[in-house]
Scaffold this active site. Sequence first.
Site, short mmCIF file in Angstrom:
data_model
loop_
_atom_site.label_atom_id
_atom_site.label_comp_id
_atom_site.label_asym_id
_atom_site.label_seq_id
_atom_site.Cartn_x
_atom_site.Cartn_y
_atom_site.Cartn_z
N ASP A 31 -8.42 0.57 -9.50
CA ASP A 31 -7.92 1.72 -10.26
C ASP A 31 -8.60 1.81 -11.62
O ASP A 31 -9.00 0.79 -12.18
CB ASP A 31 -6.39 1.59 -10.42
CG ASP A 31 -5.74 2.91 -10.76
OD1 ASP A 31 -6.40 3.97 -10.60
OD2 ASP A 31 -4.58 2.91 -11.20
N ARG A 44 -15.03 12.69 -14.14
CA ARG A 44 -14.41 11.55 -13.44
C ARG A 44 -15.34 10.91 -12.40
O ARG A 44 -15.32 9.71 -12.18
CB ARG A 44 -13.12 12.02 -12.74
CG ARG A 44 -12.01 12.42 -13.69
CD ARG A 44 -10.85 13.04 -12.92
NE ARG A 44 -10.37 12.14 -11.90
CZ ARG A 44 -9.52 11.14 -12.11
NH1 ARG A 44 -9.04 10.93 -13.31
NH2 ARG A 44 -9.13 10.37 -11.12
N HIS A 48 -16.36 6.99 -10.73
CA HIS A 48 -16.44 6.52 -9.34
C HIS A 48 -17.82 5.94 -9.05
O HIS A 48 -17.94 4.93 -8.37
CB HIS A 48 -16.14 7.66 -8.37
CG HIS A 48 -14.75 8.21 -8.50
ND1 HIS A 48 -13.63 7.40 -8.58
CD2 HIS A 48 -14.27 9.49 -8.58
CE1 HIS A 48 -12.55 8.15 -8.69
NE2 HIS A 48 -12.90 9.41 -8.70
N SER A 76 -6.97 6.69 -0.49
CA SER A 76 -5.65 6.64 0.14
C SER A 76 -5.33 7.97 0.82
O SER A 76 -5.97 9.00 0.53
CB SER A 76 -4.58 6.33 -0.91
OG SER A 76 -4.32 7.49 -1.68
N ASN A 79 -4.86 10.55 -1.70
CA ASN A 79 -5.98 10.99 -2.53
C ASN A 79 -6.52 12.39 -2.16
O ASN A 79 -7.23 13.01 -2.95
CB ASN A 79 -7.14 9.98 -2.50
CG ASN A 79 -6.86 8.73 -3.32
OD1 ASN A 79 -7.38 7.66 -3.04
ND2 ASN A 79 -6.04 8.85 -4.36
N ARG A 205 2.01 -1.22 -9.73
CA ARG A 205 2.47 -0.57 -8.49
C ARG A 205 1.65 -1.05 -7.30
O ARG A 205 0.51 -1.45 -7.44
CB ARG A 205 2.24 0.96 -8.58
CG ARG A 205 3.22 1.71 -9.40
CD ARG A 205 3.07 3.21 -9.12
NE ARG A 205 1.86 3.77 -9.69
CZ ARG A 205 1.75 4.21 -10.94
NH1 ARG A 205 2.78 4.15 -11.76
NH2 ARG A 205 0.60 4.71 -11.37
N SER A 207 1.35 1.16 -4.60
CA SER A 207 0.72 2.42 -4.17
C SER A 207 0.40 2.48 -2.67
O SER A 207 -0.69 2.89 -2.27
CB SER A 207 -0.56 2.69 -4.99
OG SER A 207 -0.24 2.83 -6.34
N GLU A 218 0.24 -13.04 -3.68
CA GLU A 218 0.44 -13.17 -5.13
C GLU A 218 -0.23 -11.95 -5.78
O GLU A 218 -1.34 -11.58 -5.40
CB GLU A 218 -0.22 -14.46 -5.65
CG GLU A 218 0.38 -15.72 -5.08
CD GLU A 218 1.82 -15.96 -5.56
OE1 GLU A 218 2.15 -15.56 -6.70
OE2 GLU A 218 2.61 -16.54 -4.79
C1 FPP Z 1 -8.93 5.02 -8.46
O1 FPP Z 1 -9.38 5.43 -9.73
C2 FPP Z 1 -10.05 4.93 -7.58
C3 FPP Z 1 -10.22 5.68 -6.46
C4 FPP Z 1 -9.28 6.72 -6.00
C5 FPP Z 1 -11.40 5.57 -5.64
C6 FPP Z 1 -12.06 4.24 -5.64
C7 FPP Z 1 -13.45 4.51 -5.34
C8 FPP Z 1 -14.50 3.80 -5.77
C9 FPP Z 1 -14.40 2.52 -6.49
C10 FPP Z 1 -15.87 4.30 -5.53
C11 FPP Z 1 -16.15 4.59 -4.11
C12 FPP Z 1 -15.94 3.38 -3.27
C13 FPP Z 1 -16.80 2.94 -2.35
C14 FPP Z 1 -16.46 1.76 -1.54
C15 FPP Z 1 -18.09 3.59 -2.14
P1 FPP Z 1 -8.75 6.70 -10.39
O2 FPP Z 1 -9.70 7.82 -10.23
O3 FPP Z 1 -7.38 6.94 -9.85
O4 FPP Z 1 -8.66 6.26 -11.89
P2 FPP Z 1 -7.58 6.74 -12.97
O5 FPP Z 1 -6.29 6.06 -12.61
O6 FPP Z 1 -8.15 6.20 -14.24
O7 FPP Z 1 -7.54 8.23 -12.90
#
Ligand code: FPP
Length: 253
Positions: A31, A44, A48, A76, A79, A205, A207, A218
Site C-alpha cells: 500500500d 498516481r 505504481h 483486489s 480496485n 487493516r 483489506s 503474525e
Molecule cells: C496500493 O496503493 C497498491 C495497489 C492497488 C496496486 C499495487 C500495484 C503495484 C505495486 C504495481 C503493480 C504490481 C505488479 C506486480 C506489476 P494505493 O494506490 O492504494 O496507494 P494509496 O493508499 O497511497 O492511495
Amino acid sequence: MPSASTLPKPPAALPGVPPGRMPRHVAIIMDGNGRWAQKRTWARIRGHRAGVRVVRETTEECARLGIGQLTLYAFSVENWKRPEREVSLLMRLLERYLVWERPTILENNLRFKAIGRLDKLPEGVRRELAETTRLSAANTGTTLCLALNYGGRAEIVDAARRIAEDAKAGRLDPARLDEAAVASYLYQPDMPEPDLLIRTGGEQRISNFLLWQISYAEIHVTPTLWPDFRAADLHAAIRDFASRERRFGGLGA
Ligand code: FPP
C-alpha cells in the site's frame, strides 16, 4: 494446505535470525503507491510504476533469503472502483511486468503463480500470466504468487460453490468435510499458510486479503510507503517476526 512444518527449512541467511525462526511464507499488502506519487505532485500511476521496481527487489531478496513463498496483493476485487484510467494503466503495467520480468523470474528459479478471479482480467494479462506460470512451473525455488482481482471473501465463496457442486454430484461426502478439505478448494491448494503478513503504508487493516490463510499469521505494519520499501525494511519485518512467540492457541513452550 500443507502445514508450515512440512516445508523445507530455509537457510540462516539473515544475521541474528536462526533458520527455525525465518518465515517460510511472507504475504504483503503493498500500500501507499498513490500517496508516494501525490507527495511529489505526480500522477498516481508513477507511484505504481515505482512500486513495480520494489516488487522486483523484494522478490529477489526473498529468493536470496530462501523464503518458500512470497504472495503479493497486486489488485483486489475492490480496485475496479478506481478511475477507469488508473485501472487500465495498472493492467498495462501488469502485462508489461509479466513480459519484462519473465527472464528474471526464470533466472532466479522462481515458480510463478497467480490467485484470484483471473478469468475477469483483460485478455493480454491472462495470456502473459498463463505463459509465465507455464514456463516457471518446474522451478524449485521461491514461489512468487500474485493476488490479482483477488478478494478473500470471493475466494471462500468460489470454494463454497465448488464444494456444493461436488457434494451435489456425489463426489464429496459433506460429513467428511474438514479444514484440509476446504483448503483444497482454495485458489492455490498447496499454499503454505503465511507466517508473516506485512502491510506497508501504515493502515491497520487486512483489506480482504487471504482471509482463510492468515488465521495465525503474525502481522507487521510499517508506515513506509511501498515505493520506499527496501531490503532493510523486509529484514526489519522478519526480525520483528522472529522475536514473536507463536502459540497457535496453545500455551507456548
Ligand atoms: C496500493 O496503493 C497498491 C495497489 C492497488 C496496486 C499495487 C500495484 C503495484 C505495486 C504495481 C503493480 C504490481 C505488479 C506486480 C506489476 P494505493 O494506490 O492504494 O496507494 P494509496 O493508499 O497511497 O492511495
